[in-house]
Enzyme design. Structure first.
Site, PDB file in Angstrom:
ATOM      1  CB  THR A   1      46.516  88.776 -18.045  1.00  0.00           C
ATOM      2  OG1 THR A   1      45.017  88.830 -18.270  1.00  0.00           O
ATOM      3  CG2 THR A   1      46.984  87.660 -17.810  1.00  0.00           C
ATOM      4  CB  ILE A  30      36.225  80.944 -16.331  1.00  0.00           C
ATOM      5  CG1 ILE A  30      35.535  81.026 -15.118  1.00  0.00           C
ATOM      6  CG2 ILE A  30      37.404  80.402 -16.653  1.00  0.00           C
ATOM      7  CD1 ILE A  30      35.363  79.329 -14.200  1.00  0.00           C
ATOM      8  N   GLY A  31      38.088  83.255 -17.985  1.00  0.00           N
ATOM      9  CA  GLY A  31      38.922  83.372 -19.161  1.00  0.00           C
ATOM     10  C   GLY A  31      39.993  82.406 -19.185  1.00  0.00           C
TER      11      GLY A  31
END
Lengths: 131, 192
Positions: A1, A30-31
């Site tokens: 990220t 989905i984070g």
């Protein structure tokens, strides 16, 4: 990220976060990064970008929480980041970067390390990995 | 009111044994991105333009987990996601499940500026990307050799990993390790 937060010379804040997610994740997972209020948030008070254990960041609505404690508890940016990292993650591990509309910049994390860098108009600049 | 300020990150949860050269590479990339943002701020660019500019640079460089160099799914593919938010009017844009968009953050920006929505995902997001004419790549472009190796390690350890987390001896050998998420037993998350 990866992420970036900025306050410009007119005091406007913005935040951006982008990721590939978790290694070996399930298809369709989905984070926190695309979820406004969890991985990314910006308002008139601050801009925040989070990284780490997505499920913990989502449950803590971590990015919005920084703005909320500044708005409702009157905390400064550093206090707000410390409070959120210490009180809102349960057992989760995460980190975040944040700027405020009056030109402050802060990084907080409870992981073994965080790749981060920051700079301000008065010449301060720092790049780091460890505590 | 204070002056401008900027911060960038490349992920949290770093392997304590990360080789020094990797640490130096990471610091150089972070410094390069800060310089890019500082130059834009000195040219009076707006905060929303600067965050997009800097994250694009981070997505294009394969070092961190985003864009090229993204973590791999259980099937060895890449699924990317991103979001962007502009403080003054709290406008925002987000995308998920992207497999061909070179810079997800710019598609999130287009969702914010050019669509009536704030979040588009999977095939809808890919369709919007083609309509908007953003740069596309085949999925292989995003896959790096290093991440293929990391995926193998994660599979052997039967776990799901954060950035830069390499299994220690015990978890890569003990086959009875319960499925892990971010190094924690999945049961921590199961209630959800």
């Amino acid at each position: 990220t990866v992420g970036c937060v900025v306050v410009d010379s007119q005091g406007r804040c913005a935040a951006a976060t982008s990721t590939g997610g978790l290694m070996n994740k399930k298809i369709g997972r989905i984070g926190d990064s695309p979820l406004i209020g969890s991985g990314t948030y910006a308002c008139g008070v601050c801009g925040v970008s989070c990284t780490g254990e997505g499920e913990a960041i989502i449950r803590g609505t971590l990015a919005r929480e920084v703005a909320a404690v500044m708005e409702y508890k009157g905390l400064g940016l550093q206090e707000a980041v410390n409070y959120v990292i210490e009180e809102r993650l349960d057992e989760g591990k995460a980190g975040l970067i944040a700027v405020s509309s009056n030109g402050e910049v802060v990084c907080g994390f409870n992981t073994t390390g965080m790749f981060r860098g920051c700079a301000t108009e008065d010449g301060f600049m720092e790049v780091g990995i460890w505590k | 009111m204070g002056g401008w300020a900027i911060a960038v990150h490349g992920g949290a949860g770093v392997d304590p044994n990360l080789p020094l050269q990797r640490q130096e590479d990471a610091k150089m990339l972070l410094t390069r991105c800060l310089d890019l943002g500082i130059h834009a701020l000195r040219s009076n660019c707006s905060a929303i333009d600067v965050v997009e500019l800097v994250v694009r640079e981070l997505e294009t460089d394969p070092l961190f987990n985003s864009g090229r160099g993204s973590a791999l799914t259980e099937e060895g593919t890449v699924e990317m996601e991103a979001s962007i938010m502009d403080g003054p009017k709290r406008r925002c844009g987000a995308v998920s499940g992207l497999t061909t968009v070179k810079n997800p953050i710019s598609l999130a920006r287009l969702v914010m500026d050019k669509s009536p929505h704030s979040y588009l995902a999977f095939s809808g997001a890919e369709k919007f990307a083609r309509e908007q004419g953003v740069e596309l790549e085949c999925n292989d472009y995003f896959v790096t050799e290093e991440n293929v190796g990391m995926l193998e390690l994660a599979r052997e350890a039967n776990s799901i990993w954060l950035d830069y987390r390499v299994p220690n001896e015990k978890c890569s050998t003990s086959v009875e390790t319960p499925l892990q998420m971010n190094g924690l037993p999945i049961s921590v998350y199961a209630p959800e």
